[in-house]
Motif scaffolding. Structure first.
Motif, PDB file in Angstrom:
ATOM      1  N   ILE A 127      44.479 -19.813  -1.695  1.00 37.62           N
ATOM      2  CA  ILE A 127      43.253 -20.265  -1.039  1.00 37.62           C
ATOM      3  C   ILE A 127      42.374 -21.004  -2.034  1.00 37.62           C
ATOM      4  O   ILE A 127      42.023 -20.478  -3.086  1.00 37.62           O
ATOM      5  CB  ILE A 127      42.478 -19.077  -0.435  1.00 37.62           C
ATOM      6  CG1 ILE A 127      43.319 -18.384   0.642  1.00 37.62           C
ATOM      7  CG2 ILE A 127      41.152 -19.551   0.159  1.00 37.62           C
ATOM      8  CD1 ILE A 127      42.627 -17.218   1.307  1.00 37.62           C
ATOM      9  N   LYS A 128      42.039 -22.228  -1.660  1.00 39.85           N
ATOM     10  CA  LYS A 128      41.094 -23.012  -2.440  1.00 39.85           C
ATOM     11  C   LYS A 128      39.704 -22.831  -1.821  1.00 39.85           C
ATOM     12  O   LYS A 128      39.583 -22.566  -0.621  1.00 39.85           O
ATOM     13  CB  LYS A 128      41.490 -24.491  -2.418  1.00 39.85           C
ATOM     14  CG  LYS A 128      42.857 -24.766  -3.031  1.00 39.85           C
ATOM     15  CD  LYS A 128      43.200 -26.246  -2.966  1.00 39.85           C
ATOM     16  CE  LYS A 128      44.567 -26.511  -3.578  1.00 39.85           C
ATOM     17  NZ  LYS A 128      44.928 -27.948  -3.528  1.00 39.85           N
ATOM     18  N   PRO A 129      38.651 -22.969  -2.604  1.00 37.36           N
ATOM     19  CA  PRO A 129      37.305 -22.826  -2.031  1.00 37.36           C
ATOM     20  C   PRO A 129      37.044 -23.915  -1.001  1.00 37.36           C
ATOM     21  O   PRO A 129      37.528 -25.042  -1.140  1.00 37.36           O
ATOM     22  CB  PRO A 129      36.385 -22.954  -3.249  1.00 37.36           C
ATOM     23  CG  PRO A 129      37.191 -23.716  -4.254  1.00 37.36           C
ATOM     24  CD  PRO A 129      38.606 -23.300  -4.045  1.00 37.36           C
ATOM     25  N   THR A 130      36.286 -23.574   0.052  1.00 33.49           N
ATOM     26  CA  THR A 130      36.033 -24.553   1.105  1.00 33.49           C
ATOM     27  C   THR A 130      35.126 -25.685   0.619  1.00 33.49           C
ATOM     28  O   THR A 130      35.267 -26.824   1.052  1.00 33.49           O
ATOM     29  CB  THR A 130      35.364 -23.884   2.318  1.00 33.49           C
ATOM     30  OG1 THR A 130      34.069 -23.402   1.935  1.00 33.49           O
ATOM     31  CG2 THR A 130      36.212 -22.747   2.838  1.00 33.49           C
ATOM     32  N   LEU A 131      34.188 -25.339  -0.277  1.00 29.12           N
ATOM     33  CA  LEU A 131      33.200 -26.307  -0.760  1.00 29.12           C
ATOM     34  C   LEU A 131      32.466 -26.962   0.407  1.00 29.12           C
ATOM     35  O   LEU A 131      32.035 -28.111   0.330  1.00 29.12           O
ATOM     36  CB  LEU A 131      33.874 -27.383  -1.638  1.00 29.12           C
ATOM     37  CG  LEU A 131      34.680 -26.869  -2.843  1.00 29.12           C
ATOM     38  CD1 LEU A 131      35.352 -28.027  -3.571  1.00 29.12           C
ATOM     39  CD2 LEU A 131      33.782 -26.094  -3.800  1.00 29.12           C
ATOM     40  N   LYS A 132      32.358 -26.222   1.530  1.00 28.49           N
ATOM     41  CA  LYS A 132      31.714 -26.726   2.735  1.00 28.49           C
ATOM     42  C   LYS A 132      30.419 -25.959   2.993  1.00 28.49           C
ATOM     43  O   LYS A 132      29.968 -25.166   2.178  1.00 28.49           O
ATOM     44  CB  LYS A 132      32.668 -26.587   3.925  1.00 28.49           C
ATOM     45  CG  LYS A 132      33.928 -27.426   3.824  1.00 28.49           C
ATOM     46  CD  LYS A 132      34.823 -27.206   5.035  1.00 28.49           C
ATOM     47  CE  LYS A 132      36.100 -28.024   4.937  1.00 28.49           C
ATOM     48  NZ  LYS A 132      37.005 -27.793   6.095  1.00 28.49           N
ATOM     49  N   SER A 133      29.865 -26.202   4.173  1.00 26.43           N
ATOM     50  CA  SER A 133      28.642 -25.513   4.580  1.00 26.43           C
ATOM     51  C   SER A 133      28.850 -24.008   4.582  1.00 26.43           C
ATOM     52  O   SER A 133      29.924 -23.507   4.936  1.00 26.43           O
ATOM     53  CB  SER A 133      28.234 -25.983   5.980  1.00 26.43           C
ATOM     54  OG  SER A 133      27.273 -25.120   6.546  1.00 26.43           O
ATOM     55  N   LEU A 134      27.817 -23.266   4.215  1.00 25.90           N
ATOM     56  CA  LEU A 134      27.892 -21.816   4.214  1.00 25.90           C
ATOM     57  C   LEU A 134      28.062 -21.244   5.617  1.00 25.90           C
ATOM     58  O   LEU A 134      28.383 -20.063   5.764  1.00 25.90           O
ATOM     59  CB  LEU A 134      26.639 -21.227   3.562  1.00 25.90           C
ATOM     60  CG  LEU A 134      26.601 -21.275   2.030  1.00 25.90           C
ATOM     61  CD1 LEU A 134      25.218 -20.894   1.521  1.00 25.90           C
ATOM     62  CD2 LEU A 134      27.647 -20.346   1.432  1.00 25.90           C
ATOM     63  N   GLY A 135      27.887 -22.057   6.632  1.00 27.68           N
ATOM     64  CA  GLY A 135      28.146 -21.595   7.983  1.00 27.68           C
ATOM     65  C   GLY A 135      29.593 -21.179   8.185  1.00 27.68           C
ATOM     66  O   GLY A 135      29.898 -20.358   9.050  1.00 27.68           O
ATOM     67  N   ARG A 136      30.493 -21.715   7.381  1.00 23.34           N
ATOM     68  CA  ARG A 136      31.911 -21.373   7.475  1.00 23.34           C
ATOM     69  C   ARG A 136      32.255 -20.149   6.642  1.00 23.34           C
ATOM     70  O   ARG A 136      33.406 -19.721   6.618  1.00 23.34           O
ATOM     71  CB  ARG A 136      32.761 -22.567   7.013  1.00 23.34           C
ATOM     72  CG  ARG A 136      32.606 -23.807   7.861  1.00 23.34           C
ATOM     73  CD  ARG A 136      33.191 -23.646   9.251  1.00 23.34           C
ATOM     74  NE  ARG A 136      34.617 -23.458   9.231  1.00 23.34           N
ATOM     75  CZ  ARG A 136      35.499 -24.472   9.230  1.00 23.34           C
ATOM     76  NH1 ARG A 136      35.065 -25.732   9.255  1.00 23.34           N
ATOM     77  NH2 ARG A 136      36.791 -24.234   9.215  1.00 23.34           N
ATOM     78  N   GLY A 137      31.276 -19.594   5.944  1.00 23.41           N
ATOM     79  CA  GLY A 137      31.516 -18.455   5.069  1.00 23.41           C
ATOM     80  C   GLY A 137      31.290 -18.844   3.621  1.00 23.41           C
ATOM     81  O   GLY A 137      30.780 -19.942   3.328  1.00 23.41           O
TER      82      GLY A 137
END
Length: 258
Positions: A127-137
């Motif tokens: 698993i790589k970090p999403t580096l996305k919005s915190l809404g996704r966790g």
């Protein structure tokens, strides 16, 4: 020096595995917070004598995040790494690389990397970090996250009112302060997939929503991202009820390009 904080509660075998994974690391200290009364664990900790400094605290606590806070306060290193009981350090050079990053980027406040996650349905997944919005966790892999101890003085410690998502709530504060974190393309830790964030996923998601609301972090983008997270959660729940676990396994492996 990196202070490796490990919390444990009556899971002797997992604790031993975590301790063994540290091998003969140099320039670290191992801070172990034991909140249980397992006799095997107490005997192991009594005899624990690694080649590096160790700090052991065995006493009751009020939950995961109280134990985390104890670990931070007991640490003497300028850098903190939370390596929970059952999680394994699998890259023996990770700490060296992290120290190098902080030397080259003195303004950075944290470093993180990839994990191998032992999923109860899909097996081992990178698993790589999403580096996305915190809404996704969480947008980083918590078992690889190494931050400066000064961060806790700046944004505060873990909020012990949370039982399942205290790390997520803390990450919101980290994000709101616009602190710089560096992603290393390294496979650093194998994560135990039986933690409360997995076994209590529904309660964890509810607490994540409360954390976003309480920190006034529910903007349009974050709300949309959280809705997507909810759809994924309920979709997996329905598939489980229908006994379609192979579809969940396929979806998870496809998501992570396996």
């Amino acid at each position: 020096m990196i202070s490796v904080v490990t919390i444990t509660y009556n899971n002797f075998e997992e604790l031993v595995a975590t301790c063994n994974s540290l091998g003969s690391q140099s320039d670290i200290e191992h801070v172990i917070i034991n909140g249980g009364d397992c006799k095997k664990t107490l005997a192991f900790l009594h005899d624990y004598s690694p080649s590096f400094k160790s700090v052991i605290i065995s006493e009751n606590d009020s939950g995961i995040y109280d134990a985390f806070n104890k670990g931070v306060r007991a640490s003497s290193g300028p850098l903190i790494h939370f390596l929970n009981s059952g999680d394994l350090l699998i890259d023996e050079l990770y700490y060296q690389e992290v120290n190098k990053v902080f030397t080259q980027r003195p303004g950075a406040m944290a470093v993180h990397a990839d994990i191998i996650f032992t999923d109860p349905i899909a097996g081992k997944i990178r698993i790589k970090p999403t580096l996305k919005s915190l809404g996704r966790g969480l947008n980083f892999n918590h078992p690889t996250f190494i931050c400066k101890k000064d961060v806790f003085n700046l944004i505060g410690y873990f909020n012990t009112a949370y039982r399942y998502a205290g790390d997520f709530e803390w990450a919101i504060r980290f994000e709101k302060h616009r602190l710089d974190s560096i992603y290393l393309k390294a496979l650093a830790v194998e994560m135990d997939g039986s933690g409360v964030s997995t076994t209590q996923e529904g309660k964890s998601i509810l607490e994540c929503f409360n954390a976003l609301r309480d920190n006034r972090y529910l903007g349009f983008e974050t709300s949309c991202s959280f809705a997507i997270r909810l759809v994924g959660f309920f979709s997996r729940k329905i598939l489980r009820i229908l006994g379609l676990l192979p579809l969940i396994r396929l979806a998870k492996r496809k998501k992570h390009h396996l």
